[in-house]
Design an enzyme around this catalytic site. Structure first.
Site, PDB file in Angstrom:
ATOM      1  CG  ASN A  91     -13.396 -44.061  25.488  1.00 52.24           C
ATOM      2  OD1 ASN A  91     -14.332 -43.985  26.143  1.00 52.24           O
ATOM      3  ND2 ASN A  91     -13.081 -43.383  24.555  1.00 52.24           N
ATOM      4  CE1 TYR A 157     -21.785 -50.781  22.892  1.00 49.62           C
ATOM      5  CE2 TYR A 157     -23.616 -50.843  24.437  1.00 49.62           C
ATOM      6  CZ  TYR A 157     -22.369 -50.379  23.932  1.00 49.62           C
ATOM      7  OH  TYR A 157     -21.801 -49.413  24.752  1.00 49.62           O
ATOM      8  N   PRO A 187     -21.364 -46.700  32.354  1.00 44.61           N
ATOM      9  CG  PRO A 187     -20.096 -45.042  31.099  1.00 44.61           C
ATOM     10  CD  PRO A 187     -20.206 -46.561  31.088  1.00 44.61           C
TER      11      PRO A 187
HETATM   12  P1  NDP Z   1     -18.052 -41.656  20.683  1.00 41.50           P
HETATM   13  O1  NDP Z   1     -18.557 -42.119  19.357  1.00 41.50           O
HETATM   14  O2  NDP Z   1     -18.329 -40.300  20.861  1.00 41.50           O
HETATM   15  O3  NDP Z   1     -16.640 -42.046  20.793  1.00 41.50           O
HETATM   16  C1  NDP Z   1     -16.097 -43.474  20.574  1.00 41.50           C
HETATM   17  C2  NDP Z   1     -14.550 -43.168  20.413  1.00 41.50           C
HETATM   18  O4  NDP Z   1     -14.017 -44.536  20.084  1.00 41.50           O
HETATM   19  C3  NDP Z   1     -14.006 -42.402  19.196  1.00 41.50           C
HETATM   20  O5  NDP Z   1     -12.885 -41.476  19.824  1.00 41.50           O
HETATM   21  C4  NDP Z   1     -13.571 -43.235  18.308  1.00 41.50           C
HETATM   22  O6  NDP Z   1     -12.643 -42.423  17.449  1.00 41.50           O
HETATM   23  C5  NDP Z   1     -13.008 -44.509  18.991  1.00 41.50           C
HETATM   24  N1  NDP Z   1     -13.090 -45.660  18.295  1.00 41.50           N
HETATM   25  C6  NDP Z   1     -14.043 -46.348  17.571  1.00 41.50           C
HETATM   26  N2  NDP Z   1     -13.444 -47.310  16.989  1.00 41.50           N
HETATM   27  C7  NDP Z   1     -12.137 -47.638  17.044  1.00 41.50           C
HETATM   28  C8  NDP Z   1     -11.231 -48.522  16.471  1.00 41.50           C
HETATM   29  N3  NDP Z   1     -11.484 -49.357  16.015  1.00 41.50           N
HETATM   30  N4  NDP Z   1      -9.691 -48.245  16.955  1.00 41.50           N
HETATM   31  C9  NDP Z   1      -9.695 -46.696  17.859  1.00 41.50           C
HETATM   32  N5  NDP Z   1     -10.618 -45.953  18.190  1.00 41.50           N
HETATM   33  C10 NDP Z   1     -11.946 -46.302  17.923  1.00 41.50           C
HETATM   34  O7  NDP Z   1     -18.636 -42.337  21.753  1.00 41.50           O
HETATM   35  P2  NDP Z   1     -18.511 -42.484  23.146  1.00 41.50           P
HETATM   36  O8  NDP Z   1     -17.669 -41.673  23.875  1.00 41.50           O
HETATM   37  O9  NDP Z   1     -19.832 -42.402  23.878  1.00 41.50           O
HETATM   38  O10 NDP Z   1     -17.945 -44.087  23.539  1.00 41.50           O
HETATM   39  C11 NDP Z   1     -16.946 -44.332  24.200  1.00 41.50           C
HETATM   40  C12 NDP Z   1     -16.998 -45.692  25.033  1.00 41.50           C
HETATM   41  O11 NDP Z   1     -17.926 -45.724  26.024  1.00 41.50           O
HETATM   42  C13 NDP Z   1     -17.307 -46.906  24.217  1.00 41.50           C
HETATM   43  O12 NDP Z   1     -16.738 -48.009  24.760  1.00 41.50           O
HETATM   44  C14 NDP Z   1     -18.842 -46.938  24.340  1.00 41.50           C
HETATM   45  O13 NDP Z   1     -19.324 -48.326  24.224  1.00 41.50           O
HETATM   46  C15 NDP Z   1     -18.848 -46.636  25.924  1.00 41.50           C
HETATM   47  N6  NDP Z   1     -20.144 -46.181  26.346  1.00 41.50           N
HETATM   48  C16 NDP Z   1     -20.793 -45.251  25.892  1.00 41.50           C
HETATM   49  C17 NDP Z   1     -22.293 -44.971  26.449  1.00 41.50           C
HETATM   50  C18 NDP Z   1     -22.767 -43.768  25.808  1.00 41.50           C
HETATM   51  O14 NDP Z   1     -24.014 -43.845  26.213  1.00 41.50           O
HETATM   52  N7  NDP Z   1     -22.247 -43.001  25.020  1.00 41.50           N
HETATM   53  C19 NDP Z   1     -22.531 -45.543  27.774  1.00 41.50           C
HETATM   54  C20 NDP Z   1     -21.686 -46.850  28.200  1.00 41.50           C
HETATM   55  C21 NDP Z   1     -20.610 -47.061  27.589  1.00 41.50           C
HETATM   56  P3  NDP Z   1     -12.370 -42.876  15.786  1.00 41.50           P
HETATM   57  O15 NDP Z   1     -13.377 -42.976  15.087  1.00 41.50           O
HETATM   58  O16 NDP Z   1     -11.555 -41.401  15.602  1.00 41.50           O
HETATM   59  O17 NDP Z   1     -11.415 -44.150  15.780  1.00 41.50           O
HETATM   60  C1  8X3 Z   2     -23.953 -47.259  25.807  1.00 46.16           C
HETATM   61  C2  8X3 Z   2     -25.508 -47.114  26.634  1.00 46.16           C
HETATM   62  O1  8X3 Z   2     -27.686 -47.849  26.852  1.00 46.16           O
HETATM   63  O2  8X3 Z   2     -27.226 -46.975  24.824  1.00 46.16           O
HETATM   64  O3  8X3 Z   2     -23.453 -48.559  26.376  1.00 46.16           O
HETATM   65  O4  8X3 Z   2     -26.279 -49.031  25.392  1.00 46.16           O
HETATM   66  S1  8X3 Z   2     -26.695 -47.880  25.816  1.00 46.16           S
END
Ligand code: NDP
Ligand code: 8X3
Length: 257
Positions: A91, A157, A187
């Site tokens: 994730n 991205y 998502p």
């Molecule tokens: P958040 O920013 O809420 O969470 C991101 C998480 O990733 C945090 O826990 C952060 O922890 C961790 N992270 C980031 N960089 C690193 C690293 N180098 N090593 C370890 N952990 C890392 O975002 P989301 O929950 O939205 O994102 C989670 C995933 O879902 C991502 O892959 C994102 O691309 C994907 N996603 C999100 C969407 C959205 O609209 N929100 C839609 C589609 C996909 P910390 O900073 O403590 O390391």
């Molecule tokens: C994260 C959702 O649409 O902001 O993957 O890129 S979007």
């Protein structure tokens, strides 16, 4: 007892958003939950929450998935009772900036590619051989609607999530003949810290992303991830594309006003 009870799950990037909600959802299913991220101060309180939610065992550790040596060493040095991971949720991920590619800071690209693509690969490389040896396991990768249609100013991205899609497909092919499953959960817009991170703390700009739509919540994605992981062992859900009712794809939204 449910299918996931007593299973060992590792969620990367569990300090926030989808990862955090997913860790909690697995805990509620009675799974043993290991969580990692870079921010230790966020993981400590989460450990107590996971136990309260029903996880029979919890393990937290700091990991930057971009650091290949750290990924290899940390995962190889997991305590014995955490070495046999049944479900890996890749994730950890982020976006940086929303800029024309030819004007963007290459540092943004490095961070997204290193985290979303290379980090996912490093963790997968460290965990999957054990799954193959045990002939059981499930890798669940976080993709995005961004993998399917590229949106303006988000080329890099979107490319990282297109890479995740190809990697998930390739891993599935490579694992044929084993009982290890691969799923990409893709998502659309989910209301997390994602946009705040993208805009480096500009909360006002981040809030506008979710304005006048009903965005998905991290719990919606956690629910889907747990669903894919709790199908009978012979069922492999390959891909789940999931959006709010107000989103058709990565460029078409129904803004309420
Ligand atoms: P958040 O920013 O809420 O969470 C991101 C998480 O990733 C945090 O826990 C952060 O922890 C961790 N992270 C980031 N960089 C690193 C690293 N180098 N090593 C370890 N952990 C890392 O975002 P989301 O929950 O939205 O994102 C989670 C995933 O879902 C991502 O892959 C994102 O691309 C994907 N996603 C999100 C969407 C959205 O609209 N929100 C839609 C589609 C996909 P910390 O900073 O403590 O390391
Ligand atoms: C994260 C959702 O649409 O902001 O993957 O890129 S979007």
């Amino acid at each position: 007892m449910g299918y996931l009870s007593g299973k060992t799950v590792l969620v990367t990037g569990a300090s926030s958003g989808i990862g955090l909600a997913t860790a909690l959802a697995f805990a509620r299913e009675g799974a043993r939950v290991a969580v990692c991220a870079r921010r230790e101060d966020k993981l400590q309180p989460l450990a107590a929450e996971l136990t309260k939610a029903g996880a029979p065992a919890v393990h937290t550790f700091v990991l930057d998935v971009r650091n290949r040596a750290a990924v290899e060493e940390t995962l190889a040095a997991l305590p014995d009772d955490w070495k046999e991971i049944d479900v890996l949720v890749n994730n950890a991920g982020l976006s940086r900036g929303l800029n024309k590619l030819y004007e963007d800071d290459p540092e943004n690209w490095e961070e997204m590619i290193d985290t979303n693509v290379k980090g996912l690969l490093y963790v997968t490389r460290a965990v999957v051989p054990g799954m193959v040896a045990r002939n059981r396991g499930h890798v669940i990768n976080l993709g995005s609607t961004a993998a399917y249609i590229t949106y303006a100013n988000g080329g890099v991205y979107c490319a990282t999530k297109a890479a995740e899609k190809s990697i998930s497909e390739g891993l599935k092919i490579d694992l044929m003949g084993t009982a290890v499953r691969v799923t990409s959960v893709d998502p659309g817009m989910v209301e997390t810290a994602f946009s705040e991170v993208r805009f480096r703390g500009d909360t006002e700009r981040a809030a506008k992303v979710y304005q006048n739509i009903t965005p998905l919540q991290p719990e919606d994605i956690a629910d889907t991830i747990v669903w894919t992981a709790s199908r009978p062992a012979h069922v492999n859900i390959h891909t789940v594309v999931i959006t709010t009712i107000d989103q058709a794809n990565s460029t078409v939204f129904n803004r309420h006003s």
